[in-house]
Design a protein around this motif. Structure first.
Motif, PDB file in Angstrom:
ATOM      1  N   ILE A 113      10.253  94.437  57.727  1.00 38.39           N
ATOM      2  CA  ILE A 113       9.400  93.605  56.876  1.00 38.39           C
ATOM      3  C   ILE A 113       9.362  94.246  55.502  1.00 38.39           C
ATOM      4  N   ARG A 114       9.695  93.465  54.495  1.00 40.54           N
ATOM      5  CA  ARG A 114       9.687  93.958  53.118  1.00 40.54           C
ATOM      6  C   ARG A 114       8.514  93.311  52.380  1.00 40.54           C
ATOM      7  N   CYS A 115       7.891  94.086  51.516  1.00 42.32           N
ATOM      8  CA  CYS A 115       6.746  93.585  50.742  1.00 42.32           C
ATOM      9  C   CYS A 115       6.943  93.927  49.273  1.00 42.32           C
ATOM     10  N   ALA A 116       6.625  92.978  48.416  1.00 39.35           N
ATOM     11  CA  ALA A 116       6.672  93.195  46.967  1.00 39.35           C
ATOM     12  C   ALA A 116       5.311  92.875  46.370  1.00 39.35           C
ATOM     13  N   GLU A 117       4.853  93.745  45.488  1.00 38.58           N
ATOM     14  CA  GLU A 117       3.611  93.480  44.756  1.00 38.58           C
ATOM     15  C   GLU A 117       3.982  92.895  43.400  1.00 38.58           C
ATOM     16  N   ILE A 118       3.407  91.735  43.078  1.00 37.55           N
ATOM     17  CA  ILE A 118       3.779  91.000  41.875  1.00 37.55           C
ATOM     18  C   ILE A 118       2.560  90.827  40.975  1.00 37.55           C
ATOM     19  N   SER A 119       2.659  91.296  39.740  1.00 34.13           N
ATOM     20  CA  SER A 119       1.616  91.038  38.744  1.00 34.13           C
ATOM     21  C   SER A 119       1.965  89.749  38.009  1.00 34.13           C
ATOM     22  N   LEU A 120       0.935  89.051  37.521  1.00 35.76           N
ATOM     23  CA  LEU A 120       1.113  87.715  36.952  1.00 35.76           C
ATOM     24  C   LEU A 120       0.631  87.673  35.508  1.00 35.76           C
ATOM     25  N   GLU A 121       1.316  86.885  34.708  1.00 37.30           N
ATOM     26  CA  GLU A 121       0.950  86.743  33.292  1.00 37.30           C
ATOM     27  C   GLU A 121       1.177  85.304  32.849  1.00 37.30           C
ATOM     28  N   ARG A 122       0.170  84.739  32.165  1.00 36.34           N
ATOM     29  CA  ARG A 122       0.305  83.385  31.603  1.00 36.34           C
ATOM     30  C   ARG A 122       0.829  83.468  30.173  1.00 36.34           C
ATOM     31  N   ARG A 123       1.743  82.583  29.840  1.00 31.10           N
ATOM     32  CA  ARG A 123       2.307  82.534  28.503  1.00 31.10           C
ATOM     33  C   ARG A 123       2.301  81.093  27.994  1.00 31.10           C
ATOM     34  N   ARG A 124       2.444  80.953  26.659  1.00 30.24           N
ATOM     35  CA  ARG A 124       2.483  79.642  26.011  1.00 30.24           C
ATOM     36  C   ARG A 124       1.254  78.810  26.380  1.00 30.24           C
ATOM     37  N   GLN A 125       0.098  79.425  26.101  1.00 29.05           N
ATOM     38  CA  GLN A 125      -1.186  78.758  26.328  1.00 29.05           C
ATOM     39  C   GLN A 125      -1.370  78.344  27.797  1.00 29.05           C
ATOM     40  N   ARG A 156      16.151  85.306  49.849  1.00 35.04           N
ATOM     41  CA  ARG A 156      16.663  83.959  50.091  1.00 35.04           C
ATOM     42  C   ARG A 156      17.092  83.728  51.538  1.00 35.04           C
ATOM     43  N   PHE A 157      17.508  84.768  52.261  1.00 35.47           N
ATOM     44  CA  PHE A 157      17.952  84.589  53.644  1.00 35.47           C
ATOM     45  C   PHE A 157      16.889  85.035  54.657  1.00 35.47           C
ATOM     46  N   SER A 158      15.667  85.190  54.200  1.00 31.02           N
ATOM     47  CA  SER A 158      14.591  85.616  55.093  1.00 31.02           C
ATOM     48  C   SER A 158      14.268  84.523  56.109  1.00 31.02           C
ATOM     49  N   ALA A 159      13.960  84.947  57.348  1.00 32.18           N
ATOM     50  CA  ALA A 159      13.608  83.986  58.400  1.00 32.18           C
ATOM     51  C   ALA A 159      12.223  83.405  58.180  1.00 32.18           C
ATOM     52  N   TRP A 160      11.378  84.109  57.423  1.00 32.61           N
ATOM     53  CA  TRP A 160      10.032  83.634  57.133  1.00 32.61           C
ATOM     54  C   TRP A 160       9.549  84.317  55.859  1.00 32.61           C
ATOM     55  N   SER A 161       8.462  83.827  55.297  1.00 32.33           N
ATOM     56  CA  SER A 161       7.866  84.455  54.107  1.00 32.33           C
ATOM     57  C   SER A 161       6.369  84.194  54.108  1.00 32.33           C
ATOM     58  N   TYR A 162       5.655  85.019  53.360  1.00 32.37           N
ATOM     59  CA  TYR A 162       4.192  84.879  53.281  1.00 32.37           C
ATOM     60  C   TYR A 162       3.734  85.455  51.947  1.00 32.37           C
ATOM     61  N   THR A 163       2.809  84.769  51.283  1.00 26.52           N
ATOM     62  CA  THR A 163       2.217  85.287  50.050  1.00 26.52           C
ATOM     63  C   THR A 163       0.718  85.459  50.236  1.00 26.52           C
ATOM     64  N   GLY A 164       0.198  86.587  49.782  1.00 26.90           N
ATOM     65  CA  GLY A 164      -1.233  86.859  49.879  1.00 26.90           C
ATOM     66  C   GLY A 164      -1.752  87.439  48.588  1.00 26.90           C
ATOM     67  N   SER A 165      -3.017  87.209  48.287  1.00 29.18           N
ATOM     68  CA  SER A 165      -3.627  87.774  47.087  1.00 29.18           C
ATOM     69  C   SER A 165      -4.061  89.204  47.375  1.00 29.18           C
ATOM     70  N   TYR A 166      -3.954  90.059  46.349  1.00 29.12           N
ATOM     71  CA  TYR A 166      -4.211  91.485  46.547  1.00 29.12           C
ATOM     72  C   TYR A 166      -4.666  92.091  45.225  1.00 29.12           C
ATOM     73  N   GLY A 167      -5.988  92.128  45.027  1.00 29.90           N
ATOM     74  CA  GLY A 167      -6.528  92.737  43.810  1.00 29.90           C
ATOM     75  C   GLY A 167      -6.073  92.064  42.535  1.00 29.90           C
ATOM     76  N   GLY A 168      -6.029  90.729  42.525  1.00 32.90           N
ATOM     77  CA  GLY A 168      -5.604  90.010  41.330  1.00 32.90           C
ATOM     78  C   GLY A 168      -4.098  89.895  41.186  1.00 32.90           C
ATOM     79  N   LYS A 169      -3.358  90.376  42.189  1.00 31.67           N
ATOM     80  CA  LYS A 169      -1.900  90.277  42.186  1.00 31.67           C
ATOM     81  C   LYS A 169      -1.448  89.555  43.453  1.00 31.67           C
ATOM     82  N   LEU A 170      -0.130  89.361  43.562  1.00 34.83           N
ATOM     83  CA  LEU A 170       0.442  88.749  44.754  1.00 34.83           C
ATOM     84  C   LEU A 170       1.126  89.808  45.604  1.00 34.83           C
ATOM     85  N   ALA A 171       0.980  89.682  46.909  1.00 34.21           N
ATOM     86  CA  ALA A 171       1.776  90.470  47.850  1.00 34.21           C
ATOM     87  C   ALA A 171       2.676  89.492  48.578  1.00 34.21           C
ATOM     88  N   MET A 172       3.966  89.590  48.362  1.00 37.61           N
ATOM     89  CA  MET A 172       4.921  88.686  49.003  1.00 37.61           C
ATOM     90  C   MET A 172       5.649  89.431  50.113  1.00 37.61           C
TER      91      MET A 172
END
Length: 366
Positions: free
Chosen positions: A324-336, A296-312
């Motif tokens: 620089i901190r990076c998080a790999e995020i997997s995604l899932e759809r729910r409720r149709q 939340r207090f980051s001076a900037w942010s960036y999201t990129g796709s990475y093998g079907g996941k997000l790299a934030m």
């Protein structure tokens, strides 16, 4: 007598040394060595390159990566263009997984400085770089175009661009890279012929749009104009422009696309947003409260796709050190498909020290 004993001990030690088992790999046929290395994760290749000159040559050979492709052992590798705020230099890094499981951004010394405001596109194991400015002070517009072979980490010159653009964004549709810049100048590069193609821009749009961010979803190119507050959709098959008012609801930037859905971090509202063009709707990605609180207090942010996941990517200050901190995020759809949930697979400090920000990330397949 003592001399004879010394001689016999020397002879015996030589025999013992000669009888010691030698490494089997160097004695194997070349094709067997390649087959073995092709099954090893590419994250170990930097260490394998230190074994010998032969191994160093093998891990950057196209033969090895062709074998990896045949065996189905290809991997997604994330290349990142970082800007150094102190001198405005842009250089290419690659995200490596360490032996302890953590991740870090490592500079690729064999690659030259990248242009400011250039267009970057990843196609398979290659990165294409177009236009931009050569420096912050001189601001000389470039018409250069290059491709980077991420296997050998070498640069190859391409034919110069047939238009001049000081600021360019680029993406790919059906093997053709569309490079768009200031006042909607457009150039089209065919990755199969490695040549530029003539492109006609509809008169209603020519000289109107200021391209800023660009993504491709379901075969259409979406570009945001921050000056005039518009989002335009380019249909390549019919060669026409349209406007998307719903996508213009938020001022998205540094966005990426996963499974034809746009994602970006909204720094104002401190949420990760997603836009589905099929539903023509925005949603907030759930399940990321802890990560977003950290960013939340980051001076900037960036999201990129990475093998079907997000790299934030985002910035942090630890003590007096910027990281620089990076998080790999997997995604899932729910409720149709109405809800999207994210799960943080890992989150590491990938670059410690200096004052950098992410200009572009590129998902390369090797």
């Amino acid at each position: 007598m003592e001399d004879s004993l010394r001689m016999s001990s020397k002879t015996r030690s030589k025999k013992e040394q000669s009888s010691e088992p030698q490494s089997l790999i160097p004695s194997l046929p070349e094709e067997i060595i390649v087959d073995i290395l092709a099954r090893v994760g590419s994250c170990y290749y930097p260490k394998l390159s230190l074994v010998s000159k032969h191994f160093r040559s093998l891990v950057t050979s196209h033969e090895l990566y062709e074998r990896r492709s045949l065996l189905g052992c290809t991997e997604h590798s994330l290349y990142v263009v970082l800007c150094n705020k102190e001198n405005d230099n842009h250089y290419c890094y690659v995200l490596y997984r360490k032996a302890n499981g953590n991740h870090s951004l490592v500079l690729i010394p064999s690659l030259p400085k990248m242009p400011r405001k250039g267009g970057f596109v990843a196609v398979g194991s290659r990165i294409y770089v177009f236009g931009g400015l050569n420096s912050y002070r001189h601001k000389k517009i470039q018409t250069n175009a290059i491709s980077i072979d991420c296997i050998s980490q070498t640069v190859h010159l391409l034919p110069s661009m047939n238009v001049t653009m000081s600021v360019s964004v680029a993406d790919i549709i059906d093997g053709k890279i569309y490079v768009t810049g200031y006042r909607c100048n457009m150039a089209v590069f065919n990755t199969e012929t490695q040549m530029w193609e003539p492109k006609t821009i509809p008169e209603t749009m020519n000289g109107y749009m200021w391209a800023c961010d660009c993504v491709v979803m379901a075969g259409k190119m979406y570009m945001r104009d921050p000056v005039n507050s518009f989002v335009f959709v380019y249909e390549s098959k019919e060669i026409k422009w349209e406007m998307d008012k719903m996508l213009n609801k938020f001022e998205w930037k540094d966005a990426c696309v996963v499974d034809d859905v746009l994602y970006y971090y909204d720094s104002g509202w401190k949420v990760l947003r997603a836009y589905d063009p099929k539903e023509s709707s925005w949603v907030v990605v759930n399940g990321l409260a802890e990560l977003l609180a950290d960013a939340r207090f980051s001076a900037w942010s960036y999201t990129g796709s990475y093998g079907g996941k997000l790299a934030m990517f985002y910035s942090k200050i630890t003590g007096k050190t910027k990281v620089i901190r990076c998080a790999e995020i997997s995604l899932e759809r729910r409720r149709q498909g109405k809800k999207i949930w994210g799960k943080v697979e890992w989150c590491d400090d990938v670059l410690v020290g200096g004052d950098f920000y992410v200009n572009k990330s590129l998902d390369v397949i090797v």
